[in-house]
Design a protein around this motif. Structure first.
Motif, PDB file in Angstrom:
ATOM      1  N   GLU A  18       0.823  -1.207   0.000  1.00  0.00           N
ATOM      2  CA  GLU A  18       0.000   0.000   0.000  1.00  0.00           C
ATOM      3  C   GLU A  18       0.859   1.260   0.000  1.00  0.00           C
ATOM      4  O   GLU A  18       0.567   2.224  -0.718  1.00  0.00           O
ATOM      5  N   CYS A  20       3.951   1.549  -1.154  1.00  0.00           N
ATOM      6  CA  CYS A  20       4.565   1.660  -2.486  1.00  0.00           C
ATOM      7  C   CYS A  20       3.563   2.194  -3.513  1.00  0.00           C
ATOM      8  O   CYS A  20       3.907   3.017  -4.369  1.00  0.00           O
ATOM      9  N   ARG A  21       2.324   1.721  -3.425  1.00  0.00           N
ATOM     10  CA  ARG A  21       1.290   2.197  -4.358  1.00  0.00           C
ATOM     11  C   ARG A  21       1.077   3.694  -4.210  1.00  0.00           C
ATOM     12  O   ARG A  21       1.034   4.428  -5.216  1.00  0.00           O
ATOM     13  N   ARG A  24       4.048   5.652  -5.601  1.00  0.00           N
ATOM     14  CA  ARG A  24       4.116   5.640  -7.071  1.00  0.00           C
ATOM     15  C   ARG A  24       3.085   6.577  -7.691  1.00  0.00           C
ATOM     16  O   ARG A  24       3.290   7.095  -8.793  1.00  0.00           O
ATOM     17  N   GLU A  25       1.973   6.775  -7.001  1.00  0.00           N
ATOM     18  CA  GLU A  25       0.934   7.667  -7.525  1.00  0.00           C
ATOM     19  C   GLU A  25       1.250   9.143  -7.264  1.00  0.00           C
ATOM     20  O   GLU A  25       0.589  10.014  -7.841  1.00  0.00           O
TER      21      GLU A  25
END
Length: 251
Positions: A18, A20-21, A24-25
């Motif tokens: 979560e 990392c997500r 990245r966004e």
């Protein structure tokens, strides 16, 4: 700038995925690499350059505060942001030099604020030296923390979930299993000579026999038992060190 290079560290797979997500966004971030524990994080930091480390605190072995303490001692450390489910470590985190302290679950706006702080801290250009995060270990005693340099350690002795670092100046207790420390230090002049001992090859003055015919490596901090399965490898390493003029040295 093409975007921040960020290392995210958390021992819980779901929390790491979560984080990392979300990173990245974020428009400020160009690349994100995840690490499931401090050992993997150190290896990644040794192999590559990161602008920032988003770091969990409660991890097995070397925890986030201990890892951050080591990174903060580097001449040009990555920017440190803690991400944790507990708010009780905030004072220690900021004392280490972290720029922000995010509580789980992380909100998008708080992450954006943390990244803004990271951007203000990151140099716009110029390479950073490859860090050696395990060149020193934090030792807590009497409410104080000091750092023992790897180069000062002559041998390491297992003590349950702890290790004793034997130096010329004394013995220091560190919370880390010897198997984990061996992963960090083998290849940096240390070698496993016994199930319970890790030895600095350069610190060996001579080999001796004990009363039962076993092999001992003599150092200025005491004698280290050498098991039969490690004896040949140690002799080879000592010969190589002697040929390079490094045997019994201070390094």
């Amino acid at each position: 700038m093409s975007g921040l290079r960020v290392l995210a560290v958390d021992d819980l797979p779901g929390a790491l995925a979560e984080l990392c997500r979300m990173l990245r966004e974020a428009p400020e971030v160009g690349e994100v690499v995840g690490a499931g524990d401090a050992l993997q994080a150190v290896k990644l930091l040794q192999a590559d350059r990161f602008d920032a480390v988003f770091l969990d605190i409660s991890m097995p072995g070397l925890d986030g505060l201990e890892l951050a303490s080591l990174l903060a001692k580097l001449s040009e450390p990555p920017v440190i942001v803690f991400v944790t489910a507990h708010d009780g470590h905030a004072v220690a985190a900021y004392g280490i030099g972290a720029v922000d302290y995010l509580l789980k679950p992380v909100r998008t706006e708080r992450l954006a604020a943390a990244l803004a702080k990271v951007l203000r801290m990151v140099p716009s250009s110029g390479p950073r030296p490859t860090p050696d995060a395990m060149a020193a270990l934090p030792v807590d005693s009497g409410g104080r923390t000091r750092y023992v340099r790897r180069d000062d350690v002559l041998f390491v002795e297992a003590h349950g979930d702890y290790v004793r670092l034997h130096t010329r100046g004394g013995v220091h207790l560190v919370r880390m299993p010897i198997s984990r420390l061996a992963e960090y230090w083998e290849g940096t002049g240390f070698t496993r000579v016994h199930r319970g001992f890790l030895l600095a090859v350069a610190g060996v003055l001579e080999l001796r026999s004990d009363s039962a015919g076993g092999l001992l490596a003599h150092t200025e901090a005491g004698d280290v038992p050498v098991s039969r399965r490690h004896a040949r490898d140690l002799r080879d390493r000592l010969l190589e060190a002697a040929q390079r003029g490094q045997l019994g040295s201070d390094s």
